[in-house]
Design a protein around this motif. Sequence first.
Motif, PDB file in Angstrom:
ATOM      1  N   UNK A  49       0.834  -1.204   0.000  1.00 23.88           N
ATOM      2  CA  UNK A  49       0.000   0.000   0.000  1.00 23.88           C
ATOM      3  C   UNK A  49       0.869   1.255   0.000  1.00 23.88           C
ATOM      4  N   UNK A  50       1.868   1.279   0.859  1.00 22.76           N
ATOM      5  CA  UNK A  50       2.751   2.444   0.958  1.00 22.76           C
ATOM      6  C   UNK A  50       3.447   2.727  -0.370  1.00 22.76           C
ATOM      7  N   UNK A  51       3.842   1.669  -1.066  1.00 17.77           N
ATOM      8  CA  UNK A  51       4.591   1.832  -2.308  1.00 17.77           C
ATOM      9  C   UNK A  51       3.707   1.896  -3.551  1.00 17.77           C
ATOM     10  N   UNK A  52       2.393   1.922  -3.355  1.00 22.18           N
ATOM     11  CA  UNK A  52       1.489   2.064  -4.490  1.00 22.18           C
ATOM     12  C   UNK A  52       1.359   0.822  -5.341  1.00 22.18           C
ATOM     13  N   UNK A  53       1.628  -0.353  -4.754  1.00 30.52           N
ATOM     14  CA  UNK A  53       1.609  -1.590  -5.535  1.00 30.52           C
ATOM     15  C   UNK A  53       0.495  -2.556  -5.125  1.00 30.52           C
ATOM     16  N   UNK A 109     -12.354  19.517  -6.845  1.00 23.10           N
ATOM     17  CA  UNK A 109     -12.703  20.678  -7.642  1.00 23.10           C
ATOM     18  C   UNK A 109     -11.490  21.182  -8.417  1.00 23.10           C
ATOM     19  N   UNK A 110     -11.734  21.572  -9.666  1.00 17.79           N
ATOM     20  CA  UNK A 110     -10.673  22.185 -10.455  1.00 17.79           C
ATOM     21  C   UNK A 110      -9.802  21.204 -11.188  1.00 17.79           C
ATOM     22  N   UNK A 111     -10.087  19.878 -11.119  1.00 14.00           N
ATOM     23  CA  UNK A 111      -9.267  18.893 -11.806  1.00 14.00           C
ATOM     24  C   UNK A 111     -10.006  18.412 -13.053  1.00 14.00           C
ATOM     25  N   UNK A 112      -9.258  18.124 -14.082  1.00  8.15           N
ATOM     26  CA  UNK A 112      -9.893  17.760 -15.338  1.00  8.15           C
ATOM     27  C   UNK A 112      -9.779  16.288 -15.666  1.00  8.15           C
ATOM     28  N   UNK A 113      -8.677  15.667 -15.290  1.00  8.85           N
ATOM     29  CA  UNK A 113      -8.466  14.269 -15.666  1.00  8.85           C
ATOM     30  C   UNK A 113      -9.165  13.347 -14.682  1.00  8.85           C
ATOM     31  N   UNK A 114      -9.611  12.191 -15.197  1.00  7.02           N
ATOM     32  CA  UNK A 114     -10.253  11.195 -14.343  1.00  7.02           C
ATOM     33  C   UNK A 114      -9.243  10.158 -13.907  1.00  7.02           C
ATOM     34  N   UNK A 115      -9.257   9.748 -12.632  1.00  7.77           N
ATOM     35  CA  UNK A 115      -8.308   8.730 -12.199  1.00  7.77           C
ATOM     36  C   UNK A 115      -8.708   7.372 -12.726  1.00  7.77           C
ATOM     37  N   UNK A 116      -7.726   6.517 -12.873  1.00 10.71           N
ATOM     38  CA  UNK A 116      -8.031   5.142 -13.241  1.00 10.71           C
ATOM     39  C   UNK A 116      -8.591   4.441 -12.025  1.00 10.71           C
ATOM     40  N   UNK A 117      -9.248   3.281 -12.210  1.00  7.71           N
ATOM     41  CA  UNK A 117      -9.764   2.570 -11.044  1.00  7.71           C
ATOM     42  C   UNK A 117      -8.685   2.273 -10.021  1.00  7.71           C
ATOM     43  N   UNK A 118      -7.479   1.911 -10.483  1.00  9.66           N
ATOM     44  CA  UNK A 118      -6.422   1.591  -9.529  1.00  9.66           C
ATOM     45  C   UNK A 118      -6.034   2.806  -8.721  1.00  9.66           C
ATOM     46  N   UNK A 119      -5.952   3.960  -9.383  1.00 10.40           N
ATOM     47  CA  UNK A 119      -5.607   5.176  -8.656  1.00 10.40           C
ATOM     48  C   UNK A 119      -6.680   5.502  -7.629  1.00 10.40           C
ATOM     49  N   UNK A 120      -7.941   5.301  -8.002  1.00  6.84           N
ATOM     50  CA  UNK A 120      -9.014   5.552  -7.050  1.00  6.84           C
ATOM     51  C   UNK A 120      -8.913   4.646  -5.844  1.00  6.84           C
ATOM     52  N   UNK A 121      -8.539   3.397  -6.063  1.00  7.62           N
ATOM     53  CA  UNK A 121      -8.432   2.457  -4.943  1.00  7.62           C
ATOM     54  C   UNK A 121      -7.327   2.853  -3.988  1.00  7.62           C
TER      55      UNK A 121
END
Length: 633
Positions: free
Chosen positions: A594-598, A616-628
């Motif tokens: 988790x700490x290392x983003x893996x 607010x103010x962000x344009x790009x959508x995160x990928x599912x993994x980034x959201x998790x």
Amino acid sequence: MTPVSPTPLSTQAKVVRAAMVLAMMAGFVLLTGLLDGNDGVAASQLIAQPAFPLANAMPGLMLALLLLVVTRRAFLSFGLAYLAQVVVYAVNSLKVANLGTPLVPADFRMVGQLGKGGMHVLGSYLPHSPWPYLSLIVGVALIAALWRFERPLFRRRTGGKRVIAGSVLAATFGTLLVGVPGWGSLYNGHKLWLEPWSAAATTSHSGLMSSLVMFHLQDRHTKQKVDPAAVSQLLQTTGNAVRARMQTTPDPNTALPDIVVVQSESFFDPRIIRGYENADLTPNLKRLAAQGMSGPLHVPTFGGGTIRTEFEVLTGLSLRYFNTMQFPYLQLNNKVVPSMVRVLRSHGYETIAIHGNDPTFWNRNTAFKALGFDRFLSQSGFPADAAMDGKYMADSAMTDEIMSQLKDSGPPQFLFAISLEAHGPYDVTPQDVAARDAIAVPAVVDPTHKQQVQNYLYHMQHADQELGRLAALLAKRNRPTLLLFYGDHLPGLDDAYRETGFVDGQSMLSQAGTWLLVDPRNPGNAQRVDMASWMLPGLLLERAGVHDDAYFALTQVLAPSLAALTHAPGATPPPIDAQQKQFDNDMASVAALRMNGKLDKLLPASLLPPATNLAQGQSAEPTPAVGAMGIHH
């Protein structure tokens, strides 16, 4: 000119000088044991277990010999080295007196914090008696006199011998300082006494200097092992329960609540202390606990080390699984750290940290960026006339600032407020002396400690009052607000604790603090639950209606089994059964990933959330993994 051959007298002089140096080395070992004061390294152990006192004196001896080569003055060199040891032992005594645990290598990171607001806080713990400072001045004067009047032991020019000897000594001493593994042949649990889970026990048997070296070697060369198979097994075992927590569908017609988290300095419920069982010192905590969730809070520190609890609450990561991370904000190298803050930002929250102190202390200004805060309101952002009480900003000023930051329109807000009023030491006269003196203290508390206890309780009662005031103000808001309140650790009142004892009969290091989660507008029924600080963010997200982070859901599934395993360094480890041990071992790998983003790479698709709305103010959508992971871009 023809060189003159050495005479028998010059040879005798060399022998005398060598004997003098050896005698000083022996004296240094004996005096180091005397300074240490632990039986394991006392002079009486030189025959029974010579490795113990010799190893404990070794760092100082190497420094003394290196100084001897540089200065050519024996008494000056050994005096300087011993004075350096005296300073280390004095700092250790202060830490033991206030926090109940000895120095560990990570504590030396605090030197870099002295110019960042650290002296204001840490300087308060320095002794008020003039005698230690006079003794230090005398020692420095004696060193200066030796430098001026002591005759050199050997010539300045020795045909390169000084250069060779000095280089060898410097290189050898350097290998010790950087923790070259070869030193482990002496500084290990087979030659000396080492309890990896307890610096106090290690120091009491092997001496402070040996303990510092052994933990330094352990920290430098302990690599966190990750077992992907164990992670997969844990996810398979808990998968259904985790999915059940993630499948709650939020009502699109219900607005996300604002969230206020108050980390209250040194707050706990005194009723766990003998003599206070029936005291009514926290009426607001008691009243609000009847309207929401609360209970014992197991934290990874005692008496100080606030950022250890703070890190766990913000990230949901247990420091139990990061043994070498003593002060996380000072040791973080990640520019992006997965956290509750980032999860909330991904759901459109504005995230604000509030603390009425120097923003660079504990490296918070950098750490809060890595954790995902939009803004950090520190001491300079408070009104110039913000209330003070004792040495620090009053909790009432923090409550005022929280309310001034909350808005009635715009995106939902997450406010993380860190109080300071009840910070130790507790020998500073408060604003209302009469109110302080009216606080009752059990008769068993020594009169010399009574006022410290009263000073703490005076500030702690203010924290409770402000909890009640804040909850009342939040209840009047038009927007829904969740309030999480908890104490970061027990205060360092070691002497008083020893005199009173605790209701459960356990040591001060084994005591749990307290936490409270309530919706002031919509009081509910009382629920009492044991929690660890790293489990609070998962619970808070659930209550806020944010269910798309598999890691935080996992912490809630495992909370009943693992909560009580969190404890302060040096505390007696709680009993653990086979199932707990398996979960605990598996979570170590989960936390590292988790700490290392893996971690997301190992999550089954059913545990990955759909894309969430960004802040607010962000344009790009995160990928599912980034959201998790709760990572916000």
